[in-house]
Design a protein around this motif. Structure first.
Motif, PDB file in Angstrom:
ATOM      1  N   THR A  65       0.846  -1.184   0.000  1.00 57.95           N
ATOM      2  CA  THR A  65       0.000   0.000   0.000  1.00 57.95           C
ATOM      3  C   THR A  65       0.883   1.237   0.000  1.00 57.95           C
ATOM      4  O   THR A  65       1.984   1.224   0.549  1.00 57.95           O
ATOM      5  CB  THR A  65      -0.935   0.048   1.220  1.00 57.95           C
ATOM      6  OG1 THR A  65      -0.173   0.162   2.425  1.00 57.95           O
ATOM      7  CG2 THR A  65      -1.801  -1.203   1.294  1.00 57.95           C
ATOM      8  N   ASP A 200     -10.532  -0.477  -2.836  1.00 59.19           N
ATOM      9  CA  ASP A 200      -9.567   0.569  -2.518  1.00 59.19           C
ATOM     10  C   ASP A 200      -9.929   1.241  -1.193  1.00 59.19           C
ATOM     11  O   ASP A 200     -10.880   0.838  -0.517  1.00 59.19           O
ATOM     12  CB  ASP A 200      -9.527   1.600  -3.654  1.00 59.19           C
ATOM     13  CG  ASP A 200      -8.202   2.345  -3.747  1.00 59.19           C
ATOM     14  OD1 ASP A 200      -7.148   1.701  -3.549  1.00 59.19           O
ATOM     15  OD2 ASP A 200      -8.196   3.545  -4.033  1.00 59.19           O
ATOM     16  N   HIS A 247      -4.653   3.463  -3.198  1.00 58.06           N
ATOM     17  CA  HIS A 247      -4.138   2.887  -1.955  1.00 58.06           C
ATOM     18  C   HIS A 247      -3.316   1.620  -2.206  1.00 58.06           C
ATOM     19  O   HIS A 247      -2.214   1.481  -1.687  1.00 58.06           O
ATOM     20  CB  HIS A 247      -5.306   2.572  -1.018  1.00 58.06           C
ATOM     21  CG  HIS A 247      -4.908   2.064   0.329  1.00 58.06           C
ATOM     22  ND1 HIS A 247      -4.315   2.872   1.277  1.00 58.06           N
ATOM     23  CD2 HIS A 247      -5.010   0.831   0.893  1.00 58.06           C
ATOM     24  CE1 HIS A 247      -4.082   2.162   2.371  1.00 58.06           C
ATOM     25  NE2 HIS A 247      -4.480   0.921   2.157  1.00 58.06           N
ATOM     26  N   TYR A 248      -3.864   0.695  -3.010  1.00 56.38           N
ATOM     27  CA  TYR A 248      -3.237  -0.613  -3.205  1.00 56.38           C
ATOM     28  C   TYR A 248      -2.376  -0.651  -4.468  1.00 56.38           C
ATOM     29  O   TYR A 248      -2.783  -0.172  -5.531  1.00 56.38           O
ATOM     30  CB  TYR A 248      -4.298  -1.707  -3.302  1.00 56.38           C
ATOM     31  CG  TYR A 248      -5.075  -1.921  -2.025  1.00 56.38           C
ATOM     32  CD1 TYR A 248      -4.458  -2.435  -0.887  1.00 56.38           C
ATOM     33  CD2 TYR A 248      -6.430  -1.602  -1.958  1.00 56.38           C
ATOM     34  CE1 TYR A 248      -5.170  -2.635   0.284  1.00 56.38           C
ATOM     35  CE2 TYR A 248      -7.153  -1.799  -0.790  1.00 56.38           C
ATOM     36  CZ  TYR A 248      -6.520  -2.311   0.324  1.00 56.38           C
ATOM     37  OH  TYR A 248      -7.230  -2.498   1.473  1.00 56.38           O
TER      38      TYR A 248
END
Length: 294
Positions: A65, A200, A247-248
């Motif tokens: 992340t 997300d 985020h990922y």
């Protein structure tokens, strides 16, 4: 039994990565090869007209992340696939100040800008000078943040520059699955990609200037709808693009997700991407990461 939400997250992950193969099939000879190549480039090519500076920060979240540096390098590679575009990646503000002054747009994907990238007066002056020149500014995901209440002047500078910030006094976070939808399909930021499913982290109740135009929204499984990206035509003539997604790491394997980012960056640099949007292709190698730190 695995919960439905987890199953859907897995399906979304598999769909987003299918077109480039397995991103986890790591080649030992190419681990983080993308980053090592990009960081060697510290100046813009003189013969290219559109110049983009991407700034990352050091890791501040768990592995997989907020992979700031890797994603900036991934974006830089995609940007240079477009005719006449060059890109340079740095960790924080680059030591070579010529790169800052030459950049048509500055992209920041990292820790909250108002609290980290604007930590001293020189940094604030760099940003203000860039803005005064009517150049582009882009903030992705956590870079949009503003956390420290004692830092109101820098928070206001970042809000005025980007048009949107995550303000700890009013904003909040939601995790989960959602459909990402283009609000204005004909806008240059939204050309060449289709609405898609995503797992997300979403920022809600953002602090947004009234002139910023909502450009992309999400509808979560729980029924919540919210804006996740804005385009802001500033009074100084410059353009800003804020997108709270990212985020990922695995979401960057999704071509629609990538193009949503690249289109936005080039729009702020006043580059015409045409009816099909920006070019952006990556390989499985490009998604390779170094082993998780122990």
């Amino acid at each position: 039994m695995m919960k439905i939400s987890k199953i859907k997250c897995l399906i979304i992950f598999l769909l987003s990565t299918a077109y480039i193969g397995s991103v986890w099939a790591v080649d030992a000879n190419s681990i983080d090869k993308l980053v090592s190549i990009e960081l060697k480039k510290t100046t813009f090519s003189e013969n290219l007209k559109t110049k983009i500076l991407l700034m990352a920060s050091k890791p501040d979240h768990p592995y997989l992340t907020h992979m700031y540096l890797h994603e900036c390098c991934l974006l830089a590679k995609c940007l240079r696939q477009n005719t006449g575009v060059d890109a340079v990646v740095s960790i924080g503000w680059p030591e070579n100040t010529d790169v800052i002054s030459e950049a048509d747009s500055i992209v920041i994907y990292g820790s909250p800008v108002a609290d980290h990238f604007l930590s001293d007066e020189i940094a604030c002056q760099n940003l203000q000078k860039h803005i005064n020149a009517g150049k582009g500014i882009v903030g992705f995901h956590w870079a949009i943040g503003y956390l420290y209440k004692g830092n109101k002047i820098k928070g206001q500078l970042w809000l005025n520059s980007l048009g949107c910030i995550y303000d700890e006094s009013k904003s909040n976070v939601m995790m989960g699955n959602a459909k990402v939808t283009r609000l204005i399909p004909a806008h240059p930021v939204n050309k060449g990609w289709l609405d898609f499913l995503l797992c997300d982290e979403y920022y809600l109740n953002m602090n947004v200037v009234k002139e910023a135009i909502p450009i992309i929204k999400i509808k979560a499984d729980n029924g919540r709808e919210d804006i996740v990206a804005w385009c802001y035509q500033r009074q100084d003539g410059g353009r800003s693009y804020a997108n709270t997604l990212g985020h990922y790491h695995y979401n960057f394997a999704n071509l629609s997700f990538l193009k949503m980012y690249i289109n936005g960056i080039l729009w702020t640099a006043k580059y015409d991407t045409g009816e099909d949007g920006a070019k952006c292709q990556i390989s499985p190698e490009d998604m390779n990461l170094p082993p998780e730190p122990k």
